[in-house]
Design a protein around this motif. Structure first.
Motif, short mmCIF file in Angstrom:
data_model
loop_
_atom_site.label_atom_id
_atom_site.label_comp_id
_atom_site.label_asym_id
_atom_site.label_seq_id
_atom_site.Cartn_x
_atom_site.Cartn_y
_atom_site.Cartn_z
N SER A 170 0.83 -1.21 0.00
CA SER A 170 0.00 0.00 0.00
C SER A 170 0.85 1.25 0.00
CB SER A 170 -0.95 0.00 1.20
OG SER A 170 -1.84 -1.09 1.12
N ALA A 171 1.95 1.26 0.75
CA ALA A 171 2.83 2.42 0.77
C ALA A 171 3.47 2.62 -0.59
CB ALA A 171 3.90 2.25 1.85
N HIS A 172 3.83 1.54 -1.26
CA HIS A 172 4.40 1.67 -2.61
C HIS A 172 3.37 2.24 -3.58
CE1 HIS A 172 8.42 -0.03 -2.20
NE2 HIS A 172 7.91 -0.88 -1.33
N ARG A 173 2.12 1.80 -3.47
CA ARG A 173 1.07 2.35 -4.35
C ARG A 173 0.86 3.84 -4.09
NH1 ARG A 173 -1.61 -2.26 -2.79
NH2 ARG A 173 -3.27 -1.10 -1.78
N LEU A 174 0.84 4.24 -2.83
CA LEU A 174 0.67 5.65 -2.51
C LEU A 174 1.88 6.47 -2.97
CD1 LEU A 174 -1.06 5.56 1.00
CD2 LEU A 174 -2.08 6.17 -1.20
N ALA A 175 3.07 5.90 -2.86
CA ALA A 175 4.27 6.60 -3.35
C ALA A 175 4.17 6.82 -4.85
CB ALA A 175 5.53 5.81 -3.00
N ASP A 176 3.73 5.80 -5.58
CA ASP A 176 3.55 5.96 -7.03
C ASP A 176 2.56 7.07 -7.33
OD1 ASP A 176 5.30 3.83 -7.48
OD2 ASP A 176 3.69 2.36 -7.82
N ALA A 177 1.46 7.10 -6.59
CA ALA A 177 0.44 8.13 -6.80
C ALA A 177 1.00 9.52 -6.47
CB ALA A 177 -0.80 7.84 -5.95
N ALA A 178 1.81 9.63 -5.43
CA ALA A 178 2.40 10.92 -5.07
C ALA A 178 3.34 11.41 -6.17
CB ALA A 178 3.16 10.82 -3.74
N LEU A 179 4.14 10.50 -6.70
CA LEU A 179 5.10 10.88 -7.72
C LEU A 179 4.43 11.24 -9.05
CD1 LEU A 179 7.83 8.28 -6.83
CD2 LEU A 179 7.98 10.76 -6.54
N ALA A 180 3.29 10.65 -9.32
CA ALA A 180 2.57 10.94 -10.56
C ALA A 180 1.58 12.08 -10.41
CB ALA A 180 1.81 9.68 -11.02
N GLY A 181 1.29 12.47 -9.18
CA GLY A 181 0.23 13.44 -8.92
C GLY A 181 0.70 14.88 -8.88
N GLN A 182 -0.25 15.73 -8.70
CA GLN A 182 -0.04 17.17 -8.53
C GLN A 182 -0.54 17.54 -7.14
OE1 GLN A 182 1.28 19.41 -10.76
NE2 GLN A 182 1.79 17.66 -12.07
N PRO A 183 0.29 18.17 -6.31
CA PRO A 183 -0.11 18.48 -4.94
C PRO A 183 -1.39 19.31 -4.80
CG PRO A 183 2.25 18.69 -5.14
CD PRO A 183 1.72 18.48 -6.52
#
Length: 194
Positions: A170-183
Motif C-alpha cells: 500500500s505504501a508503494h502504491r501511494l508513493a507511485d500516486a504521489a510521484l505521478a500526482g499534482q499536490p
C-alpha cells in the motif's frame, strides 16, 4: 502535594515539551535549500494521517498506527532533528531511552502507553509498527514532492531514500500516486454529477 497533582504535573510537563515540536524545524531540508521547512509536529500530524490510511489499506489497527506516528519523533524535543549526514559523526542514545526519561514523571498508565508505543515502533516487530514506519517514510516522500513543485530542485535523494525504505504494498502504491500526482489537484472542481 497529592500524588494526583504530581501525576498531572508530570503529564503536563510532557505536553508542554511536545509543544516544542511545533517550533522545531525538520533540519534535513535545509540541505535541499528549503529555507523554512515544516516543523516536526507538522510532519508528525501528516504521518499520523498517512498511517491511519495505510493501516486501513493493510489490515492493521489504525488507532495503534496513528498513535505510533504521533509519538515517533517526540524525542526530538530533546535531541533535535538530527540530519542523516550528522548521524555519521554522532552517537545518540536510543529513542526508547529518551522517551523513558520524558515520561518518567507521568502517571504510570500514561508512561506505559507512550513508552509501549515507542518501544513497539522502534522494535518493528508488528504490522502496526511496520505500517507506522512506512507512514513516516511516505510523508517525507510526499513533502519532497511538494517542495519540488514549489521549485526546490534538490529533493530527489529524499524521494529515493524514502521510497527505498517502504515495506508495504500500500505504501508503494501511494508513493507511485504521489510521484505521478499534482499536490494541488484536489482544488479542481468535482466532475459534474450525472
Amino acid at each position: 502535594m497529592s500524588d494526583d497533582h504530581d501525576d498531572a504535573t508530570g503529564a503536563m510537563n510532557f505536553i508542554f515539551e511536545a509543544g516544542v515540536l511545533k517550533r522545531a524545524a525538520r533540519t534535513g531540508w535545509w540541505f535541499a535549500g528549503v529555507k523554512h521547512p515544516e516543523s516536526i509536529a507538522e510532519h508528525s500530524f501528516r504521518t499520523a494521517l498517512i498511517g491511519m490510511m495505510l493501516a486501513a489499506m493493510e489490515g492493521a489497527d489504525p488507532a495503534r498506527v496513528s498513535m505510533m506516528c504521533v509519538l515517533h519523533d517526540t524525542q526530538e524535543s530533546r535531541i533535535t532533528d538530527i540530519p542523516h549526514i550528522a548521524r555519521r559523526y554522532l552517537t545518540a542514545v536510543p529513542n526508547t531511552a529518551v522517551t523513558a526519561d520524558q515520561v518518567a514523571a507521568c502517571p504510570p498508565a500514561v508512561a506505559d502507553a507512550i513508552a509501549g508505543a515507542v518501544n513497539e515502533y522502534e522494535a518493528q516487530d508488528t504490522l502496526e509498527a511496520v505500517v507506522a514506519r512506512d507512514a513516516d517514510k511516505l510523508e517525507c516522500l510526499v513533502q519532497a514532492v511538494e517542495y519540488r513543485h514549489q521549485g526546490i530542485d534538490n529533493v530527489q535523494r529524499w524521494i529515493d531514500s524514502s521510497r527505498a525504505g517502504l515495506k508495504t504494498a500500500s505504501a508503494h502504491r501511494l508513493a507511485d500516486a504521489a510521484l505521478a500526482g499534482q499536490p494541488l489537484a484536489w482544488l479542481a472542481p468535482p466532475p459534474p454529477q450525472t
